[in-house]
Design an enzyme around this catalytic site. Sequence first.
Site, PDB file in Angstrom:
ATOM      1  N   LYS A  33     -15.541 -21.997  10.015  1.00  0.00           N
ATOM      2  CA  LYS A  33     -15.631 -23.216   9.283  1.00  0.00           C
ATOM      3  C   LYS A  33     -15.864 -22.942   7.569  1.00  0.00           C
ATOM      4  O   LYS A  33     -15.405 -23.633   6.870  1.00  0.00           O
ATOM      5  CB  LYS A  33     -16.687 -24.081   9.698  1.00  0.00           C
ATOM      6  CG  LYS A  33     -18.250 -23.643   9.515  1.00  0.00           C
ATOM      7  CD  LYS A  33     -19.162 -24.855   9.953  1.00  0.00           C
ATOM      8  CE  LYS A  33     -20.557 -24.082   9.442  1.00  0.00           C
ATOM      9  NZ  LYS A  33     -20.962 -24.106   8.265  1.00  0.00           N
ATOM     10  N   THR A  34     -16.617 -21.913   7.371  1.00  0.00           N
ATOM     11  CA  THR A  34     -16.745 -21.629   6.016  1.00  0.00           C
ATOM     12  C   THR A  34     -15.585 -21.031   5.333  1.00  0.00           C
ATOM     13  O   THR A  34     -15.196 -21.744   4.077  1.00  0.00           O
ATOM     14  CB  THR A  34     -17.717 -20.539   5.933  1.00  0.00           C
ATOM     15  OG1 THR A  34     -19.026 -20.833   6.285  1.00  0.00           O
ATOM     16  CG2 THR A  34     -17.973 -20.156   4.237  1.00  0.00           C
ATOM     17  N   ASP A 217     -20.589 -29.791   4.302  1.00  0.00           N
ATOM     18  CA  ASP A 217     -20.901 -28.872   5.347  1.00  0.00           C
ATOM     19  C   ASP A 217     -22.009 -29.233   6.248  1.00  0.00           C
ATOM     20  O   ASP A 217     -22.776 -29.958   5.578  1.00  0.00           O
ATOM     21  CB  ASP A 217     -21.294 -27.593   4.534  1.00  0.00           C
ATOM     22  CG  ASP A 217     -21.182 -26.419   5.738  1.00  0.00           C
ATOM     23  OD1 ASP A 217     -20.731 -26.382   6.816  1.00  0.00           O
ATOM     24  OD2 ASP A 217     -21.688 -25.191   5.360  1.00  0.00           O
ATOM     25  N   GLU A 218     -21.939 -28.821   7.486  1.00  0.00           N
ATOM     26  CA  GLU A 218     -23.010 -28.999   8.533  1.00  0.00           C
ATOM     27  C   GLU A 218     -23.458 -30.483   8.473  1.00  0.00           C
ATOM     28  O   GLU A 218     -24.441 -31.136   8.497  1.00  0.00           O
ATOM     29  CB  GLU A 218     -24.101 -28.240   8.077  1.00  0.00           C
ATOM     30  CG  GLU A 218     -24.188 -26.737   7.925  1.00  0.00           C
ATOM     31  CD  GLU A 218     -24.082 -26.152   9.239  1.00  0.00           C
ATOM     32  OE1 GLU A 218     -23.842 -26.747  10.342  1.00  0.00           O
ATOM     33  OE2 GLU A 218     -23.899 -24.953   9.406  1.00  0.00           O
ATOM     34  N   GLN A 254     -24.334 -28.439  17.790  1.00  0.00           N
ATOM     35  CA  GLN A 254     -25.343 -27.749  17.085  1.00  0.00           C
ATOM     36  C   GLN A 254     -26.153 -28.533  16.185  1.00  0.00           C
ATOM     37  O   GLN A 254     -26.889 -28.051  15.189  1.00  0.00           O
ATOM     38  CB  GLN A 254     -24.452 -26.672  16.083  1.00  0.00           C
ATOM     39  CG  GLN A 254     -23.675 -25.476  16.943  1.00  0.00           C
ATOM     40  CD  GLN A 254     -23.011 -24.708  15.869  1.00  0.00           C
ATOM     41  OE1 GLN A 254     -23.882 -23.772  15.455  1.00  0.00           O
ATOM     42  NE2 GLN A 254     -21.973 -24.610  15.645  1.00  0.00           N
ATOM     43  N   ARG A 609     -24.993 -17.141  19.064  1.00  0.00           N
ATOM     44  CA  ARG A 609     -25.297 -16.142  18.010  1.00  0.00           C
ATOM     45  C   ARG A 609     -24.832 -14.845  18.343  1.00  0.00           C
ATOM     46  O   ARG A 609     -24.536 -13.917  17.480  1.00  0.00           O
ATOM     47  CB  ARG A 609     -26.584 -16.221  17.745  1.00  0.00           C
ATOM     48  CG  ARG A 609     -27.443 -17.313  17.189  1.00  0.00           C
ATOM     49  CD  ARG A 609     -27.015 -18.175  16.069  1.00  0.00           C
ATOM     50  NE  ARG A 609     -25.964 -19.102  16.606  1.00  0.00           N
ATOM     51  CZ  ARG A 609     -25.027 -19.731  15.985  1.00  0.00           C
ATOM     52  NH1 ARG A 609     -24.913 -19.303  14.735  1.00  0.00           N
ATOM     53  NH2 ARG A 609     -24.282 -20.631  16.177  1.00  0.00           N
TER      54      ARG A 609
END
Length: 733
Positions: A33-34, A217-218, A254, A609
Amino acid sequence: MSSLLSDLNPQQLEAITLPHQSVLILAGAGSGKTRVLTTRIAYLIQTGQVSPHGILAVTFTNKAAKEMLTRITAMLPINPRGMWVGTFHGLSHRLLRTHFQDAGLPQAFQILDSSDQLAFIKRLMKDLSVDEKKIAPRQVQWFINNAKEAGLRAAFVTVDDAFSSRLLELYQVYEQQCYKAGVVDFAELLLRSYELLQRNQILCAHYRERFHHILIDEFQDTNTLQYQWIKLLAGVQVAQESNAAVFAVGDDDQSIYAFRGANTGNMKDFERDFNISKIIKLEQNYRSHGNILDAANALIGNNTNRLGKNLWTEEGKGEPVRAYNAPNDFDEAAFIVDEVKALRAEGVALYDMALLYRSNAQSRILEHSLFNAAIPYRVYGGMRFFDRQEIKHALAYLRLIANPEDDNALLRVINFPARGIGTRSLEQLQAMAKVKGISLWAAAVQQSGGQDSLIPQVDSEKTLKGIAGFVQRIAALRERCAALLLPQIVEQMLSSSELITHYAKEREGAERLENLKELVNAAAGFVHEADSDSLTEFLAHASLEAGEHQAGNGQDALQLMTVHAAKGLEFHTVFLSGLEEGLFPHENSLNETDGISEERRLMYVAMTRARRRLYLSFAQSRMLHGQTRYNVVSRFLHEIPEDCIKWLQPATNAFNPKAGNAGNAKAKDWNHASTKALSTHPWRMGQKVVHAKFGIGIIVNFEGTGSDARVQVNFENSGIKWLLVEYAKLVTV
């Protein structure tokens, strides 16, 4: 352009090259995504659709904002300084600094970080003679921040009981005192900037015209006010105005910050408010092997009201998820230590292994075992640089140089290092300031002879000299610093404040001295990175950085952290300990709306993770909060497919994973209190039962054996109760 768009999968390419329209990007863990966010910005600039000044990009941490700018400048030969890229708080601060008069703020307004805000509230409560035993200052802080994050000033908060009414009164006084002192807390930054744009239509129209593209973002972590702020800047539902294209990237699976006010409902509201016709799903995972993803997908599939996605990878199945059933927490810790040693021998670096836990209380036994095994470890998210005592003192002096009217800063250092100023003298000074309606600094100046003193009686001549000496020291320091560069100001402050002298005398002062010297380096680095020599902006930077995690010191060390702290990180190997009902999921979640769903999302975050190996462990008994707890395995382990898990050791008191279908069927009703308890009382966590008197309820805990065995049940109409199994006569539903 070809190099910019190379090596993208179809969904990433579609998201990056979208025309001018608002879109929701559902980006799974490890889906790049980044890269999508930064490449989207570079693509818009390179194709001439927008200039760097026409982009507003919002992240949730300063670290993420810096990474975004670094990546963009690596893609394009541009100067990023004019771009508006930062956190909600950082961008709001920038807006308020630019338009401080319109926002009703002094030019040199200061930011209260969380600890400064708490100190401010404590002082206010003391002035009002509020008993901290009856109303905790942190409760007042929580009430104020929650109200602000919901976009509510004190005048618009409604309460329905006497206690809340008292909290509201304190909020009203707090607002007045902050306005008088010219300070703002974190929540105030966003609320004040929102009110500024809402009130000043000309200013709002200017920024709507400027920012043609807004990237978030997020997005799943946005709260109510943050979403309203986005809508306001985007011009949603504004007649005859072209809306900005909002590029919202998030993952509802998330969303783990409900306790901070995060609202996953914003994602569905965004679909409606921005007329989103299509959701682009980034489901290809570039981080984890297949078994880890299959386990995580199966787990999160038990949540309802999801937008829905299924992570997959081209990397193959990889190794199965490893599970371990420990008799107790000491055995669990010993198992983890042994596995860490084995992995290290295989060549896996310690820094690429993480040990995660739901609660900080779990870390003691883990740290003890690691210490005894001589395995270096680091507790991620420990005391941060700008939170250390000596740095807070130094920053308080700098704040007084920037603005001597800052009462919080003055109270922190007026007698540090010690100047013989007693508590009574400070109380008199505060009383004088309150009567006159002036700042503590102004009162100190008057008391020291700057003007006629309003307090003729003082403790002693020594005390008067102490306050006078402090005033003289700060006044001289401000005069000397007027023509200095920022790093020189910090050096001058450290010398004149006598902080260096003070800590040099301490037995354990060497580390504090190194930290104070590092503050000079921090100031020099700020000048270089921000292209600014402003003390006010450096202080704002320090406040905004508070709460961000520090980078490691480069030593190869095992990473210990809570699951919340692990968000956004990845490791070769992840150990997730304490998978027991009441611990993970946490017992508090059983009484909260959407509590179990949020805990499941937290578990999902923890599992994703891991790149190559994932260990899940639980203990049949655990010493926690000074008591031995007899545990039932977490429901989350039941939700992972059997073909994804490898049991490293046959469980002595539960089931044999090699026993075929019979053993696996028995696994569904594990009760790890004891073999006898399992056979006699086949209860499990989350099981629905009926009691003759209390009605229907759900089992939330179990402990003891034989005639001492008891269950904790959350009854629909009677609340949570402990019942002895022998006499309860529970019936399963």
